[in-house]
Write a protein that holds these residues in place. Structure first.
Motif, PDB file in Angstrom:
ATOM      1  N   SER A   1     -85.100 -75.096 -29.332  1.00 53.31           N
ATOM      2  CA  SER A   1     -86.158 -74.787 -28.380  1.00 53.31           C
ATOM      3  C   SER A   1     -85.828 -75.406 -27.033  1.00 53.31           C
ATOM      4  N   GLN A   2     -86.398 -74.833 -25.977  1.00 50.78           N
ATOM      5  CA  GLN A   2     -86.176 -75.372 -24.637  1.00 50.78           C
ATOM      6  C   GLN A   2     -87.411 -76.123 -24.164  1.00 50.78           C
ATOM      7  N   TYR A   3     -87.157 -77.210 -23.456  1.00 50.67           N
ATOM      8  CA  TYR A   3     -88.211 -78.065 -22.925  1.00 50.67           C
ATOM      9  C   TYR A   3     -87.902 -78.421 -21.485  1.00 50.67           C
TER      10      TYR A   3
ATOM     11  N   THR B   1     -79.810 -77.543 -19.804  1.00 49.87           N
ATOM     12  CA  THR B   1     -79.651 -76.150 -19.383  1.00 49.87           C
ATOM     13  C   THR B   1     -79.982 -75.952 -17.911  1.00 49.87           C
TER      14      THR B   1
ATOM     15  N   THR C   1     -84.117 -79.209 -17.635  1.00 54.58           N
ATOM     16  CA  THR C   1     -84.468 -78.373 -18.775  1.00 54.58           C
ATOM     17  C   THR C   1     -83.417 -78.645 -19.839  1.00 54.58           C
ATOM     18  N   VAL C   2     -83.882 -78.810 -21.070  1.00 57.30           N
ATOM     19  CA  VAL C   2     -82.994 -79.163 -22.162  1.00 57.30           C
ATOM     20  C   VAL C   2     -83.270 -78.283 -23.371  1.00 57.30           C
ATOM     21  N   GLU C   3     -82.274 -78.161 -24.228  1.00 59.91           N
ATOM     22  CA  GLU C   3     -82.446 -77.550 -25.532  1.00 59.91           C
ATOM     23  C   GLU C   3     -82.457 -78.671 -26.549  1.00 59.91           C
TER      24      GLU C   3
ATOM     25  N   ASP D   1     -90.926 -68.839 -24.315  1.00 58.86           N
ATOM     26  CA  ASP D   1     -89.920 -67.825 -24.587  1.00 58.86           C
ATOM     27  C   ASP D   1     -90.584 -66.458 -24.412  1.00 58.86           C
TER      28      ASP D   1
END
Length: 117
Positions: A2-4, A45, A81-83, A111
């Motif tokens: 997931s991305q945060y 990301t 932004t990170v995964e 998403d």
């Protein structure tokens, strides 16, 4: 994965009188953060630093005014932004984010392929 978004909020005054050595320490702290994310199995990301809040414009109902959206001691100064594997992993990564003059906010990214918010 997931991305945060890791949103960095700090007191801008923290940076106003910072020495070159202090700025070097901030840059190194962010470098250490990016290394730490990768070492813990996450991925960065995106991200960026924002110009000072004195450059902000607010638009409400089409009217543009100078200044940030809200007046506060801490301001939104940058983000990553990170995964991450899951929320617990994202929290682990967000705890690494340097915010000496404030704190961070962690928020999942939507998403669009998943439909409504």
């Amino acid at each position: 994965m997931s991305q945060y978004a890791i949103l960095i909020y700090e007191d801008p005054a923290f940076y106003e009188t910072m020495s070159p050595e202090g700025w070097g320490a901030v840059v190194e702290a962010h470098s250490a953060f990016t290394r730490g994310v990768v070492e813990r199995g996450g991925f960065i990301t995106g991200g960026g630093a924002l110009k000072p809040v004195t450059t902000a414009l607010t638009i409400r109902a089409g009217t543009v005014t100078e200044g940030p959206f809200v007046e506060s001691k801490e301001s939104f100064l940058g983000y990553y932004t990170v995964e991450a594997r899951d929320l617990d992993h994202a929290i682990e990564l967000a705890r690494l984010a340097p915010a000496t003059g404030g704190g961070v906010e962690l928020r999942p990214l939507h998403d669009p392929s998943a439909g409504q918010l």
